[in-house]
Design an enzyme around this catalytic site. Structure first.
Site, PDB file in Angstrom:
ATOM      1  N   SER A 194     -50.534 -43.405   7.411  1.00  0.00           N
ATOM      2  CA  SER A 194     -49.304 -44.054   7.698  1.00  0.00           C
ATOM      3  C   SER A 194     -48.659 -43.268   8.975  1.00  0.00           C
ATOM      4  O   SER A 194     -48.756 -42.102   9.224  1.00  0.00           O
ATOM      5  CB  SER A 194     -48.315 -43.763   6.618  1.00  0.00           C
ATOM      6  OG  SER A 194     -46.986 -44.237   7.030  1.00  0.00           O
TER       7      SER A 194
ATOM      8  N   TYR B 142     -43.820 -40.010  -0.205  1.00  0.00           N
ATOM      9  CA  TYR B 142     -44.784 -40.944   0.438  1.00  0.00           C
ATOM     10  C   TYR B 142     -45.220 -40.387   1.752  1.00  0.00           C
ATOM     11  O   TYR B 142     -46.540 -40.142   1.760  1.00  0.00           O
ATOM     12  CB  TYR B 142     -44.036 -42.273   0.737  1.00  0.00           C
ATOM     13  CG  TYR B 142     -44.945 -43.332   1.425  1.00  0.00           C
ATOM     14  CD1 TYR B 142     -46.006 -44.135   0.455  1.00  0.00           C
ATOM     15  CD2 TYR B 142     -44.910 -43.486   2.779  1.00  0.00           C
ATOM     16  CE1 TYR B 142     -46.855 -44.992   1.266  1.00  0.00           C
ATOM     17  CE2 TYR B 142     -45.587 -44.291   3.362  1.00  0.00           C
ATOM     18  CZ  TYR B 142     -46.532 -45.068   2.734  1.00  0.00           C
ATOM     19  OH  TYR B 142     -47.201 -45.980   3.582  1.00  0.00           O
TER      20      TYR B 142
END
Length: 282
Positions: free
Chosen positions: A176, A189
């Site tokens: 990400s 995350y």
């Protein structure tokens, strides 16, 4: 291309369902023409029922690959992905289970081998996120669940898959943009996504002599079920990037085809950034 502009506010529970989303994500462009880049390949995609995973699955199928997808409990989305893959004339195996369990990860790989007789391309993609604004708001249970869902299965699935992967096989991991620029509301995350970058780089060096390539894709804000199931103000999602909008899964899927095919034959240990124009360190 359909752009998720003027998105209405909507709520879902994790991990989210694509069939409930408004507007629906664009999974593959109508004008995307496959050219048999993955003809005859057998693929496994975790989190392949919706969003980026579904897009990768449909792109792979249009390029000639059979596809197995792993999902947790989103059966309606999984069945729709199966339908879309089969519409492309390819086989699709759907496997339901909890990737946090190492035994299930092993079972999933073995089911692929039983169904397709081989495994050529592995995509580690499944993930969850639980936004919190302060460190104190993140419970130990949440922190553990995020790592056990987003990161541990990469190791579990790869370790089992290596019994069947051979020279020329491909591993693709979904990281990400948050691994590179951080996130003030996604501490756990973004930490898992940073771990995936390091995992990709190290694994690529471990497997280079076996001629197995390992790369990653680092999406920015993409309109997937993860968004309405985790954020309150989805109407503002993605508007802060230079392009001023969230991306569609259809804009990410082709990167997986590139990394899975011979087009990327001189790449391993690398990350492709698809993030709407954010300039970040590589």
């Amino acid at each position: 291309m359909s752009k998720p502009e003027n998105v209405p506010e909507q709520e879902q529970e994790q991990p989210g369902d694509e069939y409930k989303m408004q507007p629906k994500p664009e999974i593959i462009r109508d004008d995307y023409l496959g050219s048999e880049k993955l003809k005859g390949k057998a693929t496994l995609i975790t989190g392949g029922d919706s969003g980026i995973g579904r897009s990768a699955a449909i792109h792979f199928a249009r390029e000639g690959a059979d596809v197995a997808i792993v999902y947790l409990e989103e059966k309606e989305d999984a069945l729709e992905t199966k339908k879309l893959v089969e519409k492309e004339g390819r086989k699709c195996l759907i496997i339901s289970g909890d990737l946090k369990e190492e035994s299930f990860c092993k079972e999933a790989v073995r089911k692929v081998i039983s169904e397709f007789g081989k495994l050529d391309i592995l995509v580690n993609n499944a993930a969850v996120q639980f936004p919190k604004g302060e460190v104190e708001e993140i419970s130990s249970a949440q922190f553990r669940m995020t790592f056990e869902t987003n990161f541990y299965p990469h190791f579990y699935v790869v370790k089992e898959a290596l019994e069947y992967l051979k020279e020329g096989s491909i591993i693709i991991n979904t990281t990400s943009v948050t691994a590179y620029r951080g996130s003030s509301h996604l501490l756990d995350y973004s930490s898992t996504k940073g771990a995936i970058v390091s995992f990709t780089r190290s694994l690529s060096k471990m497997l280079v002599d076996r001629k197995i390539r390992v790369n990653s894709v680092a999406p920015g804000p993409i309109w997937t079920p993860l968004i309405p199931s985790t954020f309150d103000e989805v109407s503002e999602f993605g508007k802060k990037v230079p392009m001023g909008r969230p991306g569609q899964p259809s804009e990410v899927g082709p990167a997986y085809v590139f990394l899975a095919s011979k087009d990327s034959s001189y790449m391993t240990g690398q990350v492709i950034h698809i993030n709407g124009g954010e300039i970040i360190g590589s």
